[in-house]
Design an enzyme around this catalytic site. Structure first.
Site, PDB file in Angstrom:
ATOM      1  N   LYS A  21       0.826  -1.209   0.000  1.00 17.54           N
ATOM      2  CA  LYS A  21       0.000   0.000   0.000  1.00 17.54           C
ATOM      3  C   LYS A  21       0.858   1.256   0.000  1.00 17.54           C
ATOM      4  O   LYS A  21       0.642   2.175  -0.789  1.00 17.54           O
ATOM      5  CB  LYS A  21      -0.922  -0.003   1.232  1.00 17.54           C
ATOM      6  CG  LYS A  21      -1.683   1.277   1.394  1.00 17.54           C
ATOM      7  CD  LYS A  21      -2.223   1.460   2.802  1.00 17.54           C
ATOM      8  CE  LYS A  21      -1.208   1.892   3.781  1.00 17.54           C
ATOM      9  NZ  LYS A  21      -1.377   3.139   4.491  1.00 17.54           N
ATOM     10  N   ASN A  22       1.841   1.305   0.879  1.00 15.42           N
ATOM     11  CA  ASN A  22       2.622   2.536   1.014  1.00 15.42           C
ATOM     12  C   ASN A  22       3.482   2.822  -0.208  1.00 15.42           C
ATOM     13  O   ASN A  22       3.774   3.977  -0.513  1.00 15.42           O
ATOM     14  CB  ASN A  22       3.481   2.488   2.281  1.00 15.42           C
ATOM     15  CG  ASN A  22       2.630   2.674   3.529  1.00 15.42           C
ATOM     16  OD1 ASN A  22       1.464   3.087   3.440  1.00 15.42           O
ATOM     17  ND2 ASN A  22       3.190   2.370   4.684  1.00 15.42           N
ATOM     18  N   CYS A 116      -3.661   7.981   9.741  1.00 14.77           N
ATOM     19  CA  CYS A 116      -3.817   7.423  11.072  1.00 14.77           C
ATOM     20  C   CYS A 116      -3.356   8.390  12.147  1.00 14.77           C
ATOM     21  O   CYS A 116      -2.365   9.080  11.988  1.00 14.77           O
ATOM     22  CB  CYS A 116      -3.036   6.125  11.180  1.00 14.77           C
ATOM     23  SG  CYS A 116      -3.921   4.739  10.476  1.00 14.77           S
ATOM     24  N   ARG A 121       2.733  14.075  13.351  1.00 15.63           N
ATOM     25  CA  ARG A 121       3.013  13.913  11.924  1.00 15.63           C
ATOM     26  C   ARG A 121       3.162  15.235  11.155  1.00 15.63           C
ATOM     27  O   ARG A 121       2.388  15.529  10.238  1.00 15.63           O
ATOM     28  CB  ARG A 121       1.959  13.012  11.274  1.00 15.63           C
ATOM     29  CG  ARG A 121       1.793  11.711  12.029  1.00 15.63           C
ATOM     30  CD  ARG A 121       0.921  10.715  11.338  1.00 15.63           C
ATOM     31  NE  ARG A 121       1.644   9.956  10.338  1.00 15.63           N
ATOM     32  CZ  ARG A 121       1.168   8.880   9.730  1.00 15.63           C
ATOM     33  NH1 ARG A 121      -0.025   8.454  10.021  1.00 15.63           N
ATOM     34  NH2 ARG A 121       1.863   8.239   8.830  1.00 15.63           N
ATOM     35  N   ASP A 304       5.242   0.056  11.957  1.00 16.78           N
ATOM     36  CA  ASP A 304       3.938  -0.459  11.526  1.00 16.78           C
ATOM     37  C   ASP A 304       3.699  -1.912  11.961  1.00 16.78           C
ATOM     38  O   ASP A 304       2.608  -2.447  11.761  1.00 16.78           O
ATOM     39  CB  ASP A 304       3.794  -0.355  10.001  1.00 16.78           C
ATOM     40  CG  ASP A 304       3.512   1.075   9.558  1.00 16.78           C
ATOM     41  OD1 ASP A 304       3.386   1.962  10.419  1.00 16.78           O
ATOM     42  OD2 ASP A 304       3.410   1.309   8.333  1.00 16.78           O
ATOM     43  N   ARG A 397      -8.303   0.229   5.267  1.00 14.50           N
ATOM     44  CA  ARG A 397      -7.435   1.181   4.576  1.00 14.50           C
ATOM     45  C   ARG A 397      -6.206   0.492   4.001  1.00 14.50           C
ATOM     46  O   ARG A 397      -5.637   0.954   3.019  1.00 14.50           O
ATOM     47  CB  ARG A 397      -6.977   2.283   5.540  1.00 14.50           C
ATOM     48  CG  ARG A 397      -8.088   3.215   5.960  1.00 14.50           C
ATOM     49  CD  ARG A 397      -7.563   4.307   6.825  1.00 14.50           C
ATOM     50  NE  ARG A 397      -6.321   4.807   6.243  1.00 14.50           N
ATOM     51  CZ  ARG A 397      -5.475   5.603   6.858  1.00 14.50           C
ATOM     52  NH1 ARG A 397      -5.721   5.997   8.063  1.00 14.50           N
ATOM     53  NH2 ARG A 397      -4.390   6.005   6.260  1.00 14.50           N
TER      54      ARG A 397
HETATM   55  C1  UD1 Z   1       5.226   6.334   6.440  1.00 18.10           C
HETATM   56  C2  UD1 Z   1       4.202   5.246   6.309  1.00 18.10           C
HETATM   57  C3  UD1 Z   1       3.740   4.787   7.678  1.00 18.10           C
HETATM   58  C4  UD1 Z   1       4.937   4.383   8.517  1.00 18.10           C
HETATM   59  C5  UD1 Z   1       5.988   5.468   8.535  1.00 18.10           C
HETATM   60  C6  UD1 Z   1       7.285   5.054   9.226  1.00 18.10           C
HETATM   61  C7  UD1 Z   1       3.123   5.806   4.243  1.00 18.10           C
HETATM   62  C8  UD1 Z   1       1.913   6.334   3.593  1.00 18.10           C
HETATM   63  N1  UD1 Z   1       3.079   5.779   5.564  1.00 18.10           N
HETATM   64  O1  UD1 Z   1       4.590   7.432   7.085  1.00 18.10           O
HETATM   65  O2  UD1 Z   1       2.864   3.683   7.502  1.00 18.10           O
HETATM   66  O3  UD1 Z   1       4.505   4.155   9.840  1.00 18.10           O
HETATM   67  O4  UD1 Z   1       6.332   5.867   7.190  1.00 18.10           O
HETATM   68  O5  UD1 Z   1       7.802   3.913   8.618  1.00 18.10           O
HETATM   69  O6  UD1 Z   1       4.074   5.409   3.614  1.00 18.10           O
HETATM   70  N2  UD1 Z   1       8.534  13.695  10.627  1.00 18.10           N
HETATM   71  C9  UD1 Z   1       8.830  15.010  10.911  1.00 18.10           C
HETATM   72  N3  UD1 Z   1       8.729  15.935   9.897  1.00 18.10           N
HETATM   73  C10 UD1 Z   1       8.386  15.586   8.636  1.00 18.10           C
HETATM   74  C11 UD1 Z   1       8.090  14.237   8.359  1.00 18.10           C
HETATM   75  C12 UD1 Z   1       8.172  13.309   9.376  1.00 18.10           C
HETATM   76  O7  UD1 Z   1       9.161  15.371  12.045  1.00 18.10           O
HETATM   77  O8  UD1 Z   1       8.327  16.474   7.765  1.00 18.10           O
HETATM   78  C13 UD1 Z   1       8.630  12.686  11.700  1.00 18.10           C
HETATM   79  C14 UD1 Z   1       7.294  12.026  12.016  1.00 18.10           C
HETATM   80  O9  UD1 Z   1       6.546  12.773  12.929  1.00 18.10           O
HETATM   81  C15 UD1 Z   1       7.737  10.692  12.557  1.00 18.10           C
HETATM   82  C16 UD1 Z   1       9.015  10.395  11.770  1.00 18.10           C
HETATM   83  O10 UD1 Z   1       9.448  11.637  11.242  1.00 18.10           O
HETATM   84  O11 UD1 Z   1       8.068  10.828  13.918  1.00 18.10           O
HETATM   85  C17 UD1 Z   1       8.856   9.406  10.642  1.00 18.10           C
HETATM   86  O12 UD1 Z   1       7.786   9.806   9.810  1.00 18.10           O
HETATM   87  P1  UD1 Z   1       7.712   9.444   8.264  1.00 18.10           P
HETATM   88  O13 UD1 Z   1       8.769   8.435   7.938  1.00 18.10           O
HETATM   89  O14 UD1 Z   1       7.667  10.689   7.490  1.00 18.10           O
HETATM   90  O15 UD1 Z   1       6.321   8.725   8.190  1.00 18.10           O
HETATM   91  P2  UD1 Z   1       5.233   8.871   7.059  1.00 18.10           P
HETATM   92  O16 UD1 Z   1       5.901   9.077   5.741  1.00 18.10           O
HETATM   93  O17 UD1 Z   1       4.182   9.812   7.492  1.00 18.10           O
END
Ligand code: UD1
Length: 430
Positions: A21-22, A116, A121, A304, A397
């Site tokens: 999915k991701n 979620c 985030r 996850d 989802r």
């Molecule tokens: C993606 C996955 C999610 C998974 C996560 C970590 C998708 C759609 N979702 O989420 O299922 O749990 O990776 O493997 O692919 N952060 C910041 N600033 C930013 C971006 C992120 O501080 O601009 C922080 C987040 O709050 C979190 C960490 O970085 O603590 C990791 O987040 P990130 O890897 O970006 O997760 P997602 O891409 O949202």
């Protein structure tokens, strides 16, 4: 909708894993970056990908489903760079439209993503990346807005390892003028998958899967036909189902390398894990042993998979500690699990101390998010008696035919609408 199940049956047999999915969410957005046709196969038929496909239609892209797992997309007809529909707001990864539209049209306005509720985030790293590519990027009136008169390559060092920011910056930089270096990049398999598809469209991206990604911008991308990688988390969930129910499950159509962190934890808790070329078999013939787990970016143990692992440890012999280091509020499901008899104490929101109990008992619990929802289903399948999991829209989802696949392994589980159907289920199962 709800799932009702009767636990206590060891799951056995084979289950085929779908596309990730991701990864798919990134690939679908990448697909509109060319005016040519792109065909994506092995697409999971889940709520998140379906909502994103609708969102692509809403901005004018041509989308035609060729079959349940295959779609044809053409971005030539995209008529707006503003995406703010309900579909966009409901899925986290709609933010990939920012990178895709900024790269192709040098402008994007995307409603801030939902997804979620597992932490705050933020998207500051995405915005920082776009700014380094000579774009303005800000949050205005609930929209993430980015634009550039001349998108150029840049040098970016991510402050946190972010999957989303890595993919988003890669998308935009693929069509920027000049070279981009992205340091402290995420190394998840789906980052590599998006880079591979972009390269098959004519992009020049090197180093995806390592800390440093180098992108040489190209003027345009062309069409391609691409197959989504297998879903590491769906596979891991079924592997944990074997551990929780003390069963024997073979997950097929997977890349065993992507599952190594999960496999090694399963071995630590006493499961036998056998790897084949494109399958992994998990055999668990006794109560799991205790262990400690810390979630980390890839190749560490995936956040996850944290709730599913916690469920297995809740019935393990001894005390385990699970530390969540990626998201700050990822233990919201623990209250529900406690209602099934688990003994878990969450310390400062970031660690769970789990005192293994002999068995869980069935209860009515609510899925608080996607992965925790799946974990509660595993708990129900391992528990004595009946369990009802509500709010399964979260689970839908990211899991295609979850109940059907579990039933294929012998689980007594059904998707029901109301109490009457729950009664009917209880009368039918032995
Ligand atoms: C993606 C996955 C999610 C998974 C996560 C970590 C998708 C759609 N979702 O989420 O299922 O749990 O990776 O493997 O692919 N952060 C910041 N600033 C930013 C971006 C992120 O501080 O601009 C922080 C987040 O709050 C979190 C960490 O970085 O603590 C990791 O987040 P990130 O890897 O970006 O997760 P997602 O891409 O949202």
């Amino acid at each position: 909708m709800q799932y009702v199940m009767k636990g206590g049956i060891p799951l056995t047999g084979e289950v085929t894993i779908g596309g990730a999915k991701n990864a798919a969410l990134g690939l679908l957005c990448a697909a509109i970056m060319t005016d040519d046709t792109v065909i994506i196969d092995n697409l999971p038929d889940v709520r998140d990908t379906n909502m994103l496909l609708e969102a692509l239609c809403e901005i004018g892209a041509y989308v035609r489903r060729l079959n349940r797992h295959s779609v044809e997309i053409c971005g030539k007809t995209v008529r707006t760079v503003r995406a703010d529909s309900d579909n966009i707001r409901k899925i986290r990864a709609s933010y990939y439209l920012m990178g895709a539209l900024l790269g192709k049209y040098k402008k994007a306005e995307i409603a801030l993503p939902g997804g979620c509720n597992i932490g705050s985030r933020p998207i500051d790293q995405h915005l920082k990346g776009f700014r380094a590519l000579n774009a303005s990027a800000d949050i205005e009136f609930g929209m993430a807005v980015a634009s550039s008169d001349h998108l150029t390559g840049g040098h970016i060092y991510l402050d946190v390892v972010s999957v989303g920011a890595t993919i988003n910056i890669m998308l935009a930089a693929a069509l920027a003028d000049g070279s981009t270096i992205l340091e402290n990049a995420a190394k998840e398999p789906h980052v590599v998958d998006v880079a591979n598809m972009l390269n098959s469209m004519g992009a020049n991206i090197k180093g995806a899967g390592t800390d440093i990604i180098r992108i040489k911008g190209v003027p345009r991308l062309h069409g391609t036909e691409y197959s989504v990688i297998p879903d590491q988390i769906e596979a891991g969930t079924f592997m944990l189902a074997a551990a929780v129910t003390q069963g024997d499950v073979t997950v097929k159509n997977v890349i065993p390398k992507h599952l190594e962190a999960i496999s090694s934890k399963l071995m630590e808790i006493g499961c036998k894990v056998i790897e084949y070329d494109d399958a992994v078999r998990v055999i668990c013939d006794h109560r799991p042993n205790h262990t400690d787990v810390k979630t980390l970016p890839y190749p560490g143990f995936p956040t996850d998979m944290q709730p599913q692992m916690t469920v297995a440890l809740s019935i393990a012999e001894g005390t385990s500690i699970v530390t969540e280091s990626v998201f700050e509020s990822r233990f919201r499901y623990v209250n529900e699990l406690t209602r099934m008899g688990a003994t878990i104490k969450v310390v400062e929101g970031s660690a769970a101390v789990i005192k293994g109990v002999n068995r869980l008992t069935g209860a009515e619990v609510a899925a608080p998010d996607l992965r925790a929802g799946a974990a509660l289903v595993l708990a129900g399948l391992g528990a004595e008696g009946y369990t009802v999991v509500t709010q399964i829209e979260f689970i839908q989802r990211g899991y295609e035919g979850f109940a059907e696949k579990l039933a294929g392994l012998g689980a007594q589980i059904s998707m029901v609408e109301d109490d009457k159907e729950i009664m009917k289920f209880k009368l039918q199962v032995v």
